[in-house]
Write an enzyme that holds these catalytic residues in place. Structure first.
Site, PDB file in Angstrom:
ATOM      1  N   ASP A 240      -5.609   7.028   4.999  1.00  0.00           N
ATOM      2  CA  ASP A 240      -5.128   6.037   4.042  1.00  0.00           C
ATOM      3  C   ASP A 240      -6.134   4.900   3.871  1.00  0.00           C
ATOM      4  OD1 ASP A 240      -3.214   5.078   2.292  1.00  0.00           O
ATOM      5  OD2 ASP A 240      -1.567   5.320   3.725  1.00  0.00           O
TER       6      ASP A 240
ATOM      7  N   TRP B 267      -6.238   6.134  -3.222  1.00  0.00           N
ATOM      8  CA  TRP B 267      -5.459   5.956  -4.466  1.00  0.00           C
ATOM      9  C   TRP B 267      -6.380   5.829  -5.689  1.00  0.00           C
ATOM     10  CZ3 TRP B 267      -4.848   1.230  -1.257  1.00  0.00           C
ATOM     11  CH2 TRP B 267      -4.153   1.507  -0.067  1.00  0.00           C
ATOM     12  N   GLY B 268      -7.551   6.453  -5.626  1.00  0.00           N
ATOM     13  CA  GLY B 268      -8.497   6.384  -6.744  1.00  0.00           C
ATOM     14  C   GLY B 268      -9.514   5.265  -6.594  1.00  0.00           C
ATOM     15  N   GLU B 269      -9.308   4.371  -5.633  1.00  0.00           N
ATOM     16  CA  GLU B 269     -10.277   3.276  -5.452  1.00  0.00           C
ATOM     17  C   GLU B 269     -11.630   3.840  -5.057  1.00  0.00           C
ATOM     18  OE1 GLU B 269      -9.884  -0.381  -2.946  1.00  0.00           O
ATOM     19  OE2 GLU B 269      -7.860  -0.299  -3.803  1.00  0.00           O
TER      20      GLU B 269
ATOM     21  N   ASP C  11       0.889   5.498  -5.333  1.00  0.00           N
ATOM     22  CA  ASP C  11       1.998   6.327  -4.826  1.00  0.00           C
ATOM     23  C   ASP C  11       2.920   6.773  -5.959  1.00  0.00           C
ATOM     24  OD1 ASP C  11       0.835   5.866  -2.437  1.00  0.00           O
ATOM     25  OD2 ASP C  11       2.581   4.943  -1.495  1.00  0.00           O
TER      26      ASP C  11
HETATM   27  C1  GLA Z   1       0.151   4.844   1.296  1.00  0.00           C
HETATM   28  C2  GLA Z   1      -0.038   6.297   0.887  1.00  0.00           C
HETATM   29  C3  GLA Z   1       1.294   7.028   1.023  1.00  0.00           C
HETATM   30  C4  GLA Z   1       1.809   6.944   2.452  1.00  0.00           C
HETATM   31  C5  GLA Z   1       1.934   5.483   2.845  1.00  0.00           C
HETATM   32  C6  GLA Z   1       2.253   5.263   4.307  1.00  0.00           C
HETATM   33  O1  GLA Z   1       0.965   4.146   0.415  1.00  0.00           O
HETATM   34  O2  GLA Z   1      -0.506   6.361  -0.420  1.00  0.00           O
HETATM   35  O3  GLA Z   1       1.145   8.384   0.641  1.00  0.00           O
HETATM   36  O4  GLA Z   1       0.929   7.611   3.322  1.00  0.00           O
HETATM   37  O5  GLA Z   1       0.707   4.778   2.599  1.00  0.00           O
HETATM   38  O6  GLA Z   1       2.436   3.906   4.554  1.00  0.00           O
END
Ligand code: GLA
Length: 498
Positions: free
Chosen positions: A142, A176-178, A197
């Site tokens: 993450d 997340w694409g960053e 997410d």
């Molecule tokens: C981020 C990730 C999620 C999950 C949560 C856990 O938001 O993108 O998929 O793993 O963390 O806190």
């Protein structure tokens, strides 16, 4: 003069991992943090098997951000034995014994998102060594608490740490694409999140799913065998989606060659959810050996026409998705799939499982609101399904209590649930001298028999990872490598490890 090779290196070209999009289950979408523990993961692993999902190809399973470990004063990670009484290695053994693969989670920053677990920052090498000791096969990393860090640098260091740890592992980057990982991460890992997410834990969010789809669709050129765009885990079967939305969502993920990590509670699924998640004809699109991500080629009103996804047998996948609130009619022409209008083609509907044709020119479909028509179009009416590998176990453990030389044999059986038989799995040379593996074939099943011989071995513990490779017979493309663990204990007492 030396030839210049500027093509980026693909990590999967060496480890042979995830040559089709990874399939499995992760807890976050349904559960969030606190319900996660050993009991839940074991119950889900059992449900993966019972529901038929394992046979359909879902294999990776394990905790997400689930209070799994802490860092001791010595800097080392220690499993949280209150939540995971078997230890993180023990949970991995449970998973491997059942022919599943073990997934774990951590973070590239100082802490995970809720601060409940330490992140890998400045501990990259020792943490990835711990993950290897726990026998993880897949790790999601993450991007929380990473102030001042650069995604490419941080994740590259983690990738090196994994290689140094010496265990083959699928690396799932989660920024997340960053940092636009689609531009550089194929040489670092195997998949990368392209978006934020898809929902808050416990409730599916259709509009977030549509937002992730739109962002991920644009990146189709970056995906391929061993390097995938990941628009996040599945929400199929979660509270908040209708049956048509479940089917559409799953079809979009199949069409985008997206990882299929289910996110719902597998212990209580409706028949419809199971049918959607285990639809082999849809999964065949996702698990196609060419690994091409489809994209939108045209819109007709609210209907999106997705194509650009040639498949391993020369057929083509086409999706008509009605994103609107009223029924929509759409016409797919043979030119949408690069064929001449006069070509006689068979059309297979992958949700009704019916074939029509041969047809010329095209096909018209009426699609209910938020529903899809998922098609496979081919010159032939055979529609083969590519290999889906199902193993009875990924772990063999032997114990030779006394000092006398002994030969012990165990086997794992691997079958494909695809249309064709596979050639013999080829075991990679270079096994330790105490281990030999022989492969025999019985139709779609193959047995990899491992013989260990203790002659000349000192008292102690020995471990090897066996790798076997195969070729998909129709496309002649390499298949994801098959790995399993072999343990041998000579003269010990067989005590558990964590
Ligand atoms: C981020 C990730 C999620 C999950 C949560 C856990 O938001 O993108 O998929 O793993 O963390 O806190």
């Amino acid at each position: 003069m030396k030839a210049q090779n500027s093509a980026p290196k693909v990590r999967a070209a060496e480890d042979g991992l995830a040559l089709t999009p990874p399939m499995g289950w992760y807890p976050w979408n349904e559960f969030g943090q606190d319900p996660q523990n050993e009991k839940l993961i074991k119950e889900i692993a059992d449900a993966l098997i019972r529901s038929g999902m394992k046979d359909a190809g879902y294999v990776y399973v394990g905790p997400d951000e689930g209070r799994c470990f802490s860092r001791g004063a010595d800097g080392k990670l220690t499993p949280n034995l209150a939540g995971y009484p078997s230890g993180l290695r023990g949970l991995g053994d449970y998973v491997h014994q059942r022919g599943l693969k073990y997934a774990l989670y951590t973070d590239a920053g100082t802490h995970t998102c809720s601060n409940a677990m330490p992140g890998t920052k400045d501990h990259e090498f020792e943490d990835m060594a711990a993950f290897a000791r726990w026998r993880a096969d897949y790790v999601k990393i993450d991007w929380c608490n990473t102030k001042g860090q650069d995604p490419a640098q941080s994740y590259s260091k983690l990738g090196k740490a994994q290689l140094a740890a010496g265990r083959p592992i699928v690396f799932s980057l989660c920024s997340w694409g960053e940092g636009e990982p689609w531009k550089w991460a194929a040489s670092v890992g195997h998949l990368w999140r392209t978006t934020g997410d898809i929902c808050a834990p416990g409730k599916a969010d259709w509009s977030a799913a549509m937002r992730n789809t739109a962002a991920n669709e644009k990146l189709s050129a970056a995906a391929g065998p061993g390097h995938w765009n990941d628009p996040d885990m599945l929400i199929t079967g979660m509270d908040g989606l209708s049956e048509t939305q479940n089917r559409s969502f799953f079809s979009l993920w199949c069409m985008m060659a997206a990882p299929l990590m289910a996110g719902n509670d597998l212990r209580k699924m409706t028949a419809s959810t199971i049918e959607i998640l285990t639809n082999r004809e849809a999964i065949a699109i996702n698990q196609d050996p060419l690994g091409i991500q489809g994209h939108i080629v045209r819109r007709e009103g609210q209907a999106e026409i997705w194509a650009g996804k040639p498949l391993f047998d020369g057929s083509q996948a086409v999706l008509i998705f009605n994103s609107g609130a009223a029924p929509a009619q759409a016409h797919v022409t043979w030119s949408d799939i690069g064929s001449g209008e006069s070509a006689p083609l068979y059309v297979r509907n992958l949700w009704t499982h019916q074939t029509t044709g041969p047809l010329r020119g095209g096909i018209t479909a009426t699609v209910p609101p938020t529903d899809v028509v998922l098609l496979r179009i081919s010159k032939s009416n055979a529609f083969p399904v590519p290999p889906i590998i199902v193993a009875d176990s990924y772990w063999l453990s032997f114990r030779a209590p006394g000092p006398q030389p002994q030969k012990l044999t165990g086997a794992i059986t691997v079958k494909t649930t695809g249309s064709d038989e596979l050639p013999l799995w080829k075991v990679r040379p270079g096994l330790p001298s105490w281990l030999t593996v022989s492969v025999t074939k019985h139709g779609k099943s193959q047995t990899l028999a491992s013989t260990v011989s203790t002659a000349g071995l000192a008292k102690g513990r020995y471990h090897a990872v066996v790798r076997a490779d195969n070729i998909e017979p129709i496309s002649q493309r390499p298949m994801s490598a098959l790995y399993y663990d072999v343990d041998l204990e000579v003269g010990g007492n067989g005590e558990a490890r964590n």
